[in-house]
Design a protein around this motif. Structure first.
Motif, PDB file in Angstrom:
ATOM      1  N   LEU A 176      -3.370   0.660  -3.104  1.00 20.45           N
ATOM      2  CA  LEU A 176      -3.797   1.400  -1.925  1.00 20.45           C
ATOM      3  C   LEU A 176      -4.926   0.645  -1.240  1.00 20.45           C
ATOM      4  O   LEU A 176      -5.807   0.109  -1.908  1.00 20.45           O
ATOM      5  CB  LEU A 176      -4.301   2.780  -2.389  1.00 20.45           C
ATOM      6  CG  LEU A 176      -4.821   3.751  -1.361  1.00 20.45           C
ATOM      7  CD1 LEU A 176      -3.644   4.374  -0.617  1.00 20.45           C
ATOM      8  CD2 LEU A 176      -5.623   4.841  -2.045  1.00 20.45           C
ATOM      9  N   HIS A 177      -4.889   0.616   0.099  1.00 12.88           N
ATOM     10  CA  HIS A 177      -6.041   0.074   0.826  1.00 12.88           C
ATOM     11  C   HIS A 177      -7.245   0.977   0.542  1.00 12.88           C
ATOM     12  O   HIS A 177      -7.090   2.194   0.491  1.00 12.88           O
ATOM     13  CB  HIS A 177      -5.785   0.055   2.336  1.00 12.88           C
ATOM     14  CG  HIS A 177      -4.916  -1.073   2.764  1.00 12.88           C
ATOM     15  ND1 HIS A 177      -3.623  -0.880   3.192  1.00 12.88           N
ATOM     16  CD2 HIS A 177      -5.145  -2.399   2.825  1.00 12.88           C
ATOM     17  CE1 HIS A 177      -3.097  -2.051   3.504  1.00 12.88           C
ATOM     18  NE2 HIS A 177      -3.995  -2.992   3.290  1.00 12.88           N
ATOM     19  N   PRO A 178      -8.432   0.428   0.377  1.00 14.81           N
ATOM     20  CA  PRO A 178      -9.622   1.269   0.136  1.00 14.81           C
ATOM     21  C   PRO A 178     -10.076   1.940   1.428  1.00 14.81           C
ATOM     22  O   PRO A 178     -11.186   1.738   1.914  1.00 14.81           O
ATOM     23  CB  PRO A 178     -10.656   0.284  -0.414  1.00 14.81           C
ATOM     24  CG  PRO A 178     -10.223  -1.036   0.094  1.00 14.81           C
ATOM     25  CD  PRO A 178      -8.732  -0.985   0.242  1.00 14.81           C
ATOM     26  N   ASP A 179      -9.197   2.743   1.988  1.00 17.05           N
ATOM     27  CA  ASP A 179      -9.412   3.393   3.270  1.00 17.05           C
ATOM     28  C   ASP A 179      -8.963   4.852   3.152  1.00 17.05           C
ATOM     29  O   ASP A 179      -7.834   5.114   2.709  1.00 17.05           O
ATOM     30  CB  ASP A 179      -8.585   2.665   4.338  1.00 17.05           C
ATOM     31  CG  ASP A 179      -8.736   3.229   5.718  1.00 17.05           C
ATOM     32  OD1 ASP A 179      -9.594   4.106   5.928  1.00 17.05           O
ATOM     33  OD2 ASP A 179      -7.977   2.799   6.610  1.00 17.05           O
ATOM     34  N   SER A 207      -5.881  -8.670  -3.781  1.00 16.85           N
ATOM     35  CA  SER A 207      -7.345  -8.662  -3.702  1.00 16.85           C
ATOM     36  C   SER A 207      -7.856  -7.735  -2.597  1.00 16.85           C
ATOM     37  O   SER A 207      -9.012  -7.325  -2.619  1.00 16.85           O
ATOM     38  CB  SER A 207      -7.873 -10.075  -3.476  1.00 16.85           C
ATOM     39  OG  SER A 207      -7.396 -10.592  -2.258  1.00 16.85           O
ATOM     40  N   GLU A 208      -6.995  -7.370  -1.643  1.00 16.05           N
ATOM     41  CA  GLU A 208      -7.375  -6.472  -0.557  1.00 16.05           C
ATOM     42  C   GLU A 208      -7.121  -5.012  -0.889  1.00 16.05           C
ATOM     43  O   GLU A 208      -7.572  -4.124  -0.165  1.00 16.05           O
ATOM     44  CB  GLU A 208      -6.574  -6.808   0.711  1.00 16.05           C
ATOM     45  CG  GLU A 208      -6.842  -8.185   1.268  1.00 16.05           C
ATOM     46  CD  GLU A 208      -5.938  -8.481   2.442  1.00 16.05           C
ATOM     47  OE1 GLU A 208      -5.600  -7.534   3.187  1.00 16.05           O
ATOM     48  OE2 GLU A 208      -5.552  -9.649   2.611  1.00 16.05           O
ATOM     49  N   LEU A 209      -6.374  -4.747  -1.966  1.00 18.65           N
ATOM     50  CA  LEU A 209      -5.960  -3.394  -2.303  1.00 18.65           C
ATOM     51  C   LEU A 209      -6.666  -2.902  -3.563  1.00 18.65           C
ATOM     52  O   LEU A 209      -7.118  -3.688  -4.382  1.00 18.65           O
ATOM     53  CB  LEU A 209      -4.445  -3.354  -2.514  1.00 18.65           C
ATOM     54  CG  LEU A 209      -3.602  -3.765  -1.321  1.00 18.65           C
ATOM     55  CD1 LEU A 209      -2.138  -3.847  -1.717  1.00 18.65           C
ATOM     56  CD2 LEU A 209      -3.783  -2.809  -0.177  1.00 18.65           C
ATOM     57  N   LEU A 210      -6.723  -1.601  -3.705  1.00 18.82           N
ATOM     58  CA  LEU A 210      -7.301  -0.944  -4.871  1.00 18.82           C
ATOM     59  C   LEU A 210      -6.153  -0.455  -5.746  1.00 18.82           C
ATOM     60  O   LEU A 210      -5.221   0.185  -5.259  1.00 18.82           O
ATOM     61  CB  LEU A 210      -8.158   0.246  -4.432  1.00 18.82           C
ATOM     62  CG  LEU A 210      -8.711   1.144  -5.529  1.00 18.82           C
ATOM     63  CD1 LEU A 210      -9.726   0.379  -6.383  1.00 18.82           C
ATOM     64  CD2 LEU A 210      -9.347   2.376  -4.931  1.00 18.82           C
ATOM     65  N   ALA A 261      -2.512   9.422   4.006  1.00 20.22           N
ATOM     66  CA  ALA A 261      -1.088   9.157   4.248  1.00 20.22           C
ATOM     67  C   ALA A 261      -0.297   9.213   2.938  1.00 20.22           C
ATOM     68  O   ALA A 261       0.808   9.755   2.898  1.00 20.22           O
ATOM     69  CB  ALA A 261      -0.917   7.804   4.923  1.00 20.22           C
ATOM     70  N   ALA A 262      -0.866   8.676   1.874  1.00 18.53           N
ATOM     71  CA  ALA A 262      -0.191   8.701   0.573  1.00 18.53           C
ATOM     72  C   ALA A 262      -0.065  10.132   0.057  1.00 18.53           C
ATOM     73  O   ALA A 262       0.968  10.508  -0.508  1.00 18.53           O
ATOM     74  CB  ALA A 262      -0.950   7.844  -0.432  1.00 18.53           C
ATOM     75  N   CYS A 278       0.849  -1.182   0.000  1.00 15.68           N
ATOM     76  CA  CYS A 278       0.000   0.000   0.000  1.00 15.68           C
ATOM     77  C   CYS A 278       0.890   1.240   0.000  1.00 15.68           C
ATOM     78  O   CYS A 278       1.796   1.340   0.829  1.00 15.68           O
ATOM     79  CB  CYS A 278      -0.915  -0.007   1.221  1.00 15.68           C
ATOM     80  SG  CYS A 278      -1.892   1.493   1.427  1.00 15.68           S
ATOM     81  N   VAL A 279       0.633   2.179  -0.916  1.00 15.17           N
ATOM     82  CA  VAL A 279       1.454   3.393  -0.975  1.00 15.17           C
ATOM     83  C   VAL A 279       1.167   4.333   0.187  1.00 15.17           C
ATOM     84  O   VAL A 279       1.935   5.245   0.442  1.00 15.17           O
ATOM     85  CB  VAL A 279       1.292   4.142  -2.318  1.00 15.17           C
ATOM     86  CG1 VAL A 279       1.797   3.314  -3.465  1.00 15.17           C
ATOM     87  CG2 VAL A 279      -0.123   4.593  -2.536  1.00 15.17           C
ATOM     88  N   GLY A 280       0.073   4.111   0.903  1.00 15.76           N
ATOM     89  CA  GLY A 280      -0.270   4.956   2.044  1.00 15.76           C
ATOM     90  C   GLY A 280       0.371   4.496   3.326  1.00 15.76           C
ATOM     91  O   GLY A 280       1.208   5.183   3.911  1.00 15.76           O
ATOM     92  N   CYS A 281       0.031   3.300   3.761  1.00 15.04           N
ATOM     93  CA  CYS A 281       0.524   2.804   5.053  1.00 15.04           C
ATOM     94  C   CYS A 281       1.763   1.925   4.925  1.00 15.04           C
ATOM     95  O   CYS A 281       2.348   1.545   5.928  1.00 15.04           O
ATOM     96  CB  CYS A 281      -0.589   2.048   5.774  1.00 15.04           C
ATOM     97  SG  CYS A 281      -1.100   0.520   4.956  1.00 15.04           S
ATOM     98  N   ARG A 282       2.138   1.578   3.688  1.00 12.11           N
ATOM     99  CA  ARG A 282       3.312   0.743   3.401  1.00 12.11           C
ATOM    100  C   ARG A 282       3.175  -0.684   3.913  1.00 12.11           C
ATOM    101  O   ARG A 282       4.163  -1.418   3.994  1.00 12.11           O
ATOM    102  CB  ARG A 282       4.597   1.369   3.968  1.00 12.11           C
ATOM    103  CG  ARG A 282       4.882   2.771   3.497  1.00 12.11           C
ATOM    104  CD  ARG A 282       5.215   2.873   2.042  1.00 12.11           C
ATOM    105  NE  ARG A 282       6.432   2.128   1.745  1.00 12.11           N
ATOM    106  CZ  ARG A 282       6.735   1.668   0.541  1.00 12.11           C
ATOM    107  NH1 ARG A 282       5.931   1.871  -0.464  1.00 12.11           N
ATOM    108  NH2 ARG A 282       7.839   1.003   0.344  1.00 12.11           N
ATOM    109  N   ALA A 283       1.971  -1.119   4.236  1.00 14.11           N
ATOM    110  CA  ALA A 283       1.755  -2.495   4.669  1.00 14.11           C
ATOM    111  C   ALA A 283       1.624  -3.388   3.445  1.00 14.11           C
ATOM    112  O   ALA A 283       1.066  -2.989   2.424  1.00 14.11           O
ATOM    113  CB  ALA A 283       0.499  -2.592   5.519  1.00 14.11           C
TER     114      ALA A 283
END
Length: 102
Positions: free
Chosen positions: A60-63, A33-36, A69-70, A23-28
């Motif tokens: 990116l997480h759909p959050d 399938s969990e990311l957008l 954060a990104a 994820c480019v936002g939280c880096r997790a």
């Protein structure tokens, strides 16, 4: 030669099979399938929920917290390898509709 992808262990100890993205936002790290996926179209970042648009993608997480954060880290231009600021309006609107639907 065919390479078979082994399940990748995450830092939490969970094992995920299939492609792993960051994820480019939280880096997790998480399963794709969990990311957008998001791509650049005419200097704007647009969501690609079906993963069919051509070009380099950022995950990116759909959050909304991950989006903020990104934005704060200026991660989209770096991840998508483009110069200058990008318009995140379409991506923000998509995440708001996803949040409203839940």
């Amino acid at each position: 030669m065919v390479r078979r992808q082994e399940p990748a262990p995450l830092s939490t100890g969970a094992v995920i099979s299939g492609p792993i993205r960051t994820c480019v936002g939280c880096r997790a790290r998480a399963s794709d399938s969990e990311l957008l996926r998001a791509v650049v179209r005419d200097e704007a970042v647009v969501p690609d929920p079906r993963r069919r648009l051509s070009g380099r993608g950022a995950w990116l997480h759909p959050d909304p917290a991950c989006l903020r954060a990104a934005e704060r880290r200026r991660a989209f231009p770096r991840a998508l390898r483009v110069q200058g600021p990008l318009d995140l309006t379409a991506l923000t609107a998509h995440l708001e509709t996803v949040e409203a639907g839940q």
